[in-house]
Motif scaffolding. Structure first.
Motif, PDB file in Angstrom:
ATOM      1  N   VAL B 177      -6.714 -64.427 -15.796  1.00 37.91           N
ATOM      2  CA  VAL B 177      -6.025 -63.388 -15.024  1.00 37.91           C
ATOM      3  C   VAL B 177      -4.747 -63.011 -15.762  1.00 37.91           C
ATOM      4  N   GLN B 178      -4.284 -61.790 -15.476  1.00 41.12           N
ATOM      5  CA  GLN B 178      -3.042 -61.319 -16.074  1.00 41.12           C
ATOM      6  C   GLN B 178      -1.946 -61.441 -15.021  1.00 41.12           C
ATOM      7  N   ILE B 179      -0.932 -62.247 -15.288  1.00 42.70           N
ATOM      8  CA  ILE B 179       0.146 -62.464 -14.326  1.00 42.70           C
ATOM      9  C   ILE B 179       1.449 -61.900 -14.876  1.00 42.70           C
ATOM     10  N   ASP B 180       2.061 -60.997 -14.132  1.00 46.26           N
ATOM     11  CA  ASP B 180       3.357 -60.446 -14.547  1.00 46.26           C
ATOM     12  C   ASP B 180       4.376 -60.589 -13.421  1.00 46.26           C
ATOM     13  N   TYR B 181       5.633 -60.677 -13.828  1.00 44.02           N
ATOM     14  CA  TYR B 181       6.735 -60.626 -12.870  1.00 44.02           C
ATOM     15  C   TYR B 181       7.608 -59.439 -13.265  1.00 44.02           C
ATOM     16  N   GLN B 182       7.744 -58.447 -12.370  1.00 46.24           N
ATOM     17  CA  GLN B 182       8.506 -57.248 -12.702  1.00 46.24           C
ATOM     18  C   GLN B 182       9.752 -57.139 -11.835  1.00 46.24           C
ATOM     19  N   VAL B 183      10.890 -56.900 -12.488  1.00 43.33           N
ATOM     20  CA  VAL B 183      12.135 -56.712 -11.741  1.00 43.33           C
ATOM     21  C   VAL B 183      12.050 -55.359 -11.041  1.00 43.33           C
ATOM     22  N   ILE B 184      12.134 -55.350  -9.707  1.00 40.85           N
ATOM     23  CA  ILE B 184      12.037 -54.085  -8.983  1.00 40.85           C
ATOM     24  C   ILE B 184      13.373 -53.672  -8.379  1.00 40.85           C
ATOM     25  N   GLN B 185      14.374 -54.571  -8.438  1.00 40.95           N
ATOM     26  CA  GLN B 185      15.671 -54.243  -7.853  1.00 40.95           C
ATOM     27  C   GLN B 185      16.738 -55.184  -8.381  1.00 40.95           C
ATOM     28  N   THR B 186      17.943 -54.678  -8.593  1.00 38.38           N
ATOM     29  CA  THR B 186      19.097 -55.544  -8.861  1.00 38.38           C
ATOM     30  C   THR B 186      20.231 -55.110  -7.947  1.00 38.38           C
ATOM     31  N   ASP B 187      20.798 -56.082  -7.276  1.00 34.81           N
ATOM     32  CA  ASP B 187      21.858 -55.840  -6.300  1.00 34.81           C
ATOM     33  C   ASP B 187      23.039 -56.727  -6.613  1.00 34.81           C
ATOM     34  N   GLY B 188      24.034 -56.636  -5.733  1.00 37.04           N
ATOM     35  CA  GLY B 188      25.081 -57.628  -5.826  1.00 37.04           C
ATOM     36  C   GLY B 188      26.441 -57.067  -6.141  1.00 37.04           C
ATOM     37  N   THR B 189      27.394 -57.988  -6.268  1.00 34.19           N
ATOM     38  CA  THR B 189      28.792 -57.650  -6.505  1.00 34.19           C
ATOM     39  C   THR B 189      29.100 -57.790  -7.986  1.00 34.19           C
ATOM     40  N   ASP B 190      30.378 -57.604  -8.329  1.00 37.58           N
ATOM     41  CA  ASP B 190      30.796 -57.822  -9.710  1.00 37.58           C
ATOM     42  C   ASP B 190      30.578 -59.271 -10.121  1.00 37.58           C
ATOM     43  N   ASP B 191      30.776 -60.149  -9.152  1.00 39.10           N
ATOM     44  CA  ASP B 191      30.681 -61.577  -9.443  1.00 39.10           C
ATOM     45  C   ASP B 191      29.237 -62.050  -9.617  1.00 39.10           C
ATOM     46  N   GLN B 192      28.359 -61.482  -8.843  1.00 46.35           N
ATOM     47  CA  GLN B 192      27.026 -62.059  -8.775  1.00 46.35           C
ATOM     48  C   GLN B 192      25.969 -60.973  -8.617  1.00 46.35           C
ATOM     49  N   THR B 193      24.920 -61.078  -9.416  1.00 46.69           N
ATOM     50  CA  THR B 193      23.815 -60.139  -9.314  1.00 46.69           C
ATOM     51  C   THR B 193      22.645 -60.822  -8.612  1.00 46.69           C
ATOM     52  N   ILE B 194      21.998 -60.072  -7.717  1.00 41.98           N
ATOM     53  CA  ILE B 194      20.798 -60.589  -7.063  1.00 41.98           C
ATOM     54  C   ILE B 194      19.589 -59.821  -7.615  1.00 41.98           C
ATOM     55  N   PHE B 195      18.688 -60.538  -8.213  1.00 43.73           N
ATOM     56  CA  PHE B 195      17.480 -59.935  -8.761  1.00 43.73           C
ATOM     57  C   PHE B 195      16.336 -60.041  -7.755  1.00 43.73           C
ATOM     58  N   THR B 196      15.551 -58.963  -7.659  1.00 46.17           N
ATOM     59  CA  THR B 196      14.319 -59.040  -6.870  1.00 46.17           C
ATOM     60  C   THR B 196      13.160 -58.717  -7.812  1.00 46.17           C
ATOM     61  N   VAL B 197      12.189 -59.618  -7.857  1.00 40.07           N
ATOM     62  CA  VAL B 197      11.049 -59.397  -8.742  1.00 40.07           C
ATOM     63  C   VAL B 197       9.771 -59.339  -7.917  1.00 40.07           C
ATOM     64  N   GLN B 198       8.785 -58.656  -8.496  1.00 37.99           N
ATOM     65  CA  GLN B 198       7.484 -58.582  -7.842  1.00 37.99           C
ATOM     66  C   GLN B 198       6.447 -59.258  -8.727  1.00 37.99           C
ATOM     67  N   LEU B 199       5.643 -60.082  -8.082  1.00 37.82           N
ATOM     68  CA  LEU B 199       4.523 -60.713  -8.773  1.00 37.82           C
ATOM     69  C   LEU B 199       3.367 -59.711  -8.823  1.00 37.82           C
ATOM     70  N   VAL B 200       2.834 -59.508 -10.017  1.00 36.80           N
ATOM     71  CA  VAL B 200       1.721 -58.578 -10.188  1.00 36.80           C
ATOM     72  C   VAL B 200       0.574 -59.322 -10.873  1.00 36.80           C
ATOM     73  N   VAL B 201      -0.573 -59.400 -10.192  1.00 35.45           N
ATOM     74  CA  VAL B 201      -1.714 -60.121 -10.739  1.00 35.45           C
ATOM     75  C   VAL B 201      -2.861 -59.147 -10.994  1.00 35.45           C
ATOM     76  N   ASP B 202      -3.268 -59.050 -12.238  1.00 31.31           N
ATOM     77  CA  ASP B 202      -4.316 -58.097 -12.636  1.00 31.31           C
ATOM     78  C   ASP B 202      -4.002 -56.692 -12.102  1.00 31.31           C
ATOM     79  N   GLY B 203      -2.753 -56.305 -12.177  1.00 31.24           N
ATOM     80  CA  GLY B 203      -2.348 -54.962 -11.767  1.00 31.24           C
ATOM     81  C   GLY B 203      -2.076 -54.800 -10.284  1.00 31.24           C
ATOM     82  N   HIS B 204      -2.371 -55.841  -9.486  1.00 30.17           N
ATOM     83  CA  HIS B 204      -2.134 -55.726  -8.034  1.00 30.17           C
ATOM     84  C   HIS B 204      -0.771 -56.307  -7.676  1.00 30.17           C
ATOM     85  N   PRO B 205       0.102 -55.496  -7.085  1.00 26.02           N
ATOM     86  CA  PRO B 205       1.391 -56.044  -6.644  1.00 26.02           C
ATOM     87  C   PRO B 205       1.188 -57.000  -5.472  1.00 26.02           C
TER      88      PRO B 205
END
Lengths: 232, 232
Positions: B177-205
């Motif tokens: 299977v093809q497994i990817d993790y894609q960053v779909i959002q970055t949030d946060g303050t100057d001090d700290q960034t919050i990353f949100t990633v999506q798991l994508v398996v064989d093209g399916h989010p």
């Protein structure tokens, strides 16, 4: 044929009958065999070995903790290290008779791995891990009674005079006592001498013990007195 | 007074009430205190620590063995080493709140031993050993759920991408299977960034995860998908 022989061995010698045979076979499968027979989709023993190692560590620790209720921590640790080690586990693996049932790849077989202590240790740990998952710890304890605790009770790992130390610690809880071991008899052939010693506490002759060395005879005498004390 | 505070803490936070208080007090007694107060005839924690060490090793091993059913042995061993170590056990000891109840001799107290990680590790192990003897392993497991397993589930010890590896191993049992993790959002303050990633398996989010690093966000996404798979 060979599977049947294994089932018979486990059933007659140890009253063990696995519910999940995949666990039993995995415990006996080296990665080289799993790799050569991918079509069988059989797992090797490595994860079971990881678990079994910890199962053995706890059960041996608990057994000596309770068998020697006054032995200081340092000596418990030393005793455990003598029991929980490659040489001992390989020996137990051979005594149980698992050796011939190990599934090895061709290369490993030709290299003589079936008789390598580190491999036999791994298989012994994996087998205990599989037994733990399949039947629970009570069954593991029953198995270890036959395979390991028996040797501990016989003083085979007690190079460091554990029974003598344990007796001394217990007797001194009531205050100072004078403990002597006196040789009262020597027997035997030209090849081997059998010593018999008597434990004497504050001048009172108590238990006797025999062995091929004075130290072993003293351990036996101390062990008998401990059994006497604990069953009073 | 202090004893009552301890009993309350254990009862309210962990539903633990010792039958044999000698065991509980021994688990909290350093040899320096036992030596300074021989008249109390209280035992120090050293033997209980010997036992508790093995109780913890088995329970943590079993928990990660079952939580990560496809993680290879090498990564299980690494994960266990991160959990079963001085720094972690000292932290758990502090989190439980045992620190203030340790009985130390005057010299050790002055030397600041009450805040020494190796001592707190010993006390944590001894406490678990005492709990095991007094109430059995089921109660130990309930305690560890609150104190250790919670941190494991949160991925705190998984430097090595255990959830991602576990997911990969499980998904690949059905074939490539093809497994990817894609960053779909970055949030946060100057001090700290919050990353949100999506798991994508064989093209399916599939699941998403968030964290203060991409790696942590990926772990979260993998963990959620594992929970989804296991509860199907």
């Amino acid at each position: 044929m060979k599977d049947k022989k294994l089932f018979n061995l486990l059933a007659t010698k140890y009253q063990i009958s696995f519910n999940n045979l995949d666990l039993l076979f995995s415990a006996l499968t080296h990665s080289s065999y799993a790799n050569e027979h991918r079509e069988l989709k059989i797992k090797d023993y490595e994860r079971l070995e990881f678990l079994g190692d910890a199962v053995l560590e706890l059960n041996v620790s608990e057994y000596i903790f309770k068998t020697f209720p006054s032995l200081p921590e340092g000596q418990l640790t030393k005793l455990r290290a003598d029991i929980v080690c490659t040489a001992s586990f390989a020996r137990f693996c051979r005594e149980v008779g698992l050796q011939e049932f190990i599934r090895l790849g061709n290369g490993e077989e030709k290299a003589g791995s079936r008789n390598r202590d580190t491999l036999l240790e791994d298989v012994f740990e994996a087998f205990v891990g599989a037994l733990y998952l399949d039947q629970g710890n009570d069954k593991v304890v029953a198995f270890l009674k036959q395979v390991i605790y028996y040797h501990i009770d016989a003083g085979e790992f007690s190079d460091d005079n554990d029974f003598k130390t344990e007796l001394q610690e217990e007797l001194q809880q009531q205050g100072d006592v004078q403990i002597d071991y006196q040789v009262i008899q020597t027997d035997g052939t030209d090849d081997q001498t059998i010593f018999t010693v008597q434990l004497v506490v504050d001048g009172h002759p108590l238990t006797t013990g025999s062995g091929t060395s004075k130290k072993h005879a003293e351990q036996q005498a101390a062990k008998k007195q401990l059994q006497h004390l604990h069953h009073k």
